[in-house]
Motif scaffolding. Sequence first.
Motif, short mmCIF file in Angstrom:
data_model
loop_
_atom_site.label_atom_id
_atom_site.label_comp_id
_atom_site.label_asym_id
_atom_site.label_seq_id
_atom_site.Cartn_x
_atom_site.Cartn_y
_atom_site.Cartn_z
N MET A 172 0.85 -1.17 0.00
CA MET A 172 0.00 0.00 0.00
C MET A 172 0.90 1.23 0.00
SD MET A 172 -2.79 1.20 2.84
CE MET A 172 -4.16 0.17 2.37
N GLY A 173 0.67 2.10 -0.95
CA GLY A 173 1.48 3.30 -1.08
C GLY A 173 1.02 4.41 -0.15
N ALA A 174 1.80 5.47 -0.17
CA ALA A 174 1.51 6.60 0.72
C ALA A 174 0.19 7.29 0.35
CB ALA A 174 2.66 7.60 0.65
N ARG A 175 -0.08 7.40 -0.96
CA ARG A 175 -1.32 8.04 -1.38
C ARG A 175 -2.54 7.23 -0.92
NH1 ARG A 175 -0.85 8.00 -6.75
NH2 ARG A 175 -2.27 6.29 -7.05
N ALA A 176 -2.45 5.91 -1.01
CA ALA A 176 -3.56 5.06 -0.58
C ALA A 176 -3.77 5.16 0.94
CB ALA A 176 -3.31 3.62 -0.98
N ARG A 177 -2.67 5.24 1.67
CA ARG A 177 -2.79 5.39 3.14
C ARG A 177 -3.43 6.71 3.51
NH1 ARG A 177 3.16 4.01 4.59
NH2 ARG A 177 3.26 2.07 3.45
N LEU A 178 -3.01 7.78 2.85
CA LEU A 178 -3.61 9.09 3.15
C LEU A 178 -5.08 9.12 2.77
CD1 LEU A 178 -0.87 11.65 2.10
CD2 LEU A 178 -1.84 11.32 4.36
N ASN A 179 -5.41 8.55 1.61
CA ASN A 179 -6.81 8.52 1.19
C ASN A 179 -7.66 7.76 2.20
OD1 ASN A 179 -6.25 9.98 -1.08
ND2 ASN A 179 -6.25 8.23 -2.45
N SER A 180 -7.17 6.62 2.68
CA SER A 180 -7.95 5.85 3.66
C SER A 180 -8.05 6.59 4.99
CB SER A 180 -7.35 4.46 3.85
OG SER A 180 -6.05 4.54 4.38
N LEU A 181 -7.00 7.31 5.37
CA LEU A 181 -7.04 8.09 6.60
C LEU A 181 -8.06 9.22 6.50
CD1 LEU A 181 -5.75 8.62 9.40
CD2 LEU A 181 -4.20 10.18 8.23
N TYR A 182 -8.09 9.90 5.36
CA TYR A 182 -9.08 10.96 5.17
C TYR A 182 -10.50 10.42 5.17
CZ TYR A 182 -5.46 14.38 4.03
OH TYR A 182 -4.40 15.23 4.08
N ALA A 183 -10.71 9.29 4.49
CA ALA A 183 -12.05 8.69 4.45
C ALA A 183 -12.47 8.24 5.84
CB ALA A 183 -12.08 7.52 3.49
N LEU A 184 -11.55 7.65 6.59
CA LEU A 184 -11.86 7.21 7.96
C LEU A 184 -12.18 8.40 8.85
CD1 LEU A 184 -12.01 4.81 9.91
CD2 LEU A 184 -9.60 5.21 10.41
N SER A 185 -11.44 9.50 8.70
CA SER A 185 -11.73 10.67 9.53
C SER A 185 -13.10 11.26 9.19
CB SER A 185 -10.64 11.73 9.37
OG SER A 185 -10.67 12.29 8.08
N GLY A 186 -13.49 11.22 7.92
CA GLY A 186 -14.82 11.68 7.54
C GLY A 186 -15.91 10.81 8.12
N LEU A 187 -15.68 9.50 8.13
CA LEU A 187 -16.67 8.58 8.70
C LEU A 187 -16.77 8.70 10.22
CD1 LEU A 187 -16.08 5.40 6.53
CD2 LEU A 187 -17.99 7.01 6.42
N VAL A 188 -15.64 8.92 10.88
CA VAL A 188 -15.66 9.11 12.34
C VAL A 188 -16.40 10.39 12.69
CG1 VAL A 188 -14.19 9.59 14.35
CG2 VAL A 188 -13.62 7.72 12.80
N THR A 189 -16.15 11.44 11.93
CA THR A 189 -16.87 12.70 12.16
C THR A 189 -18.37 12.51 11.96
OG1 THR A 189 -14.96 13.94 11.37
CG2 THR A 189 -17.06 15.10 11.42
N ALA A 190 -18.72 11.78 10.91
CA ALA A 190 -20.14 11.51 10.66
C ALA A 190 -20.73 10.65 11.78
CB ALA A 190 -20.31 10.81 9.32
N ALA A 191 -19.96 9.70 12.30
CA ALA A 191 -20.45 8.85 13.39
C ALA A 191 -20.70 9.66 14.65
CB ALA A 191 -19.45 7.74 13.67
N VAL A 192 -19.83 10.62 14.93
CA VAL A 192 -20.01 11.45 16.11
C VAL A 192 -21.29 12.29 15.98
CG1 VAL A 192 -19.05 13.44 17.36
CG2 VAL A 192 -17.57 11.53 16.73
N PHE A 193 -21.47 12.92 14.82
CA PHE A 193 -22.68 13.72 14.62
C PHE A 193 -23.93 12.85 14.60
CE2 PHE A 193 -19.74 17.03 13.20
CZ PHE A 193 -20.33 18.15 13.77
N GLY A 194 -23.83 11.69 13.95
CA GLY A 194 -24.98 10.79 13.89
C GLY A 194 -25.37 10.26 15.26
#
Length: 70
Positions: A1-23
């Motif tokens: 897994m390259g650096a771009r894929a890791r960053l993309n998954s980190l950004y997506a995970l942070s968006g989902l965690v934020t959504a989980a908190v609000f939800g």
Amino acid sequence: MGARARLNSLYALSGLVTAAVFGAAMGSWKVFFLVALITIGLMFSDSRIRMFPVRRLRHINRWKSRRRHR
């Protein structure tokens, strides 16, 4: 897994965690999905999540290299 894929998954995970908190705070799945779509959509729009690597223009690099040798 390259650096771009890791960053993309980190950004997506942070968006989902934020959504989980609000939800969870609102007690609604609709809020979760709405916030998830908004956060991930904003990350795509400001190029935090990149699907393809940034490409350099070859003709500009050639022009610069010719200019240096003169």
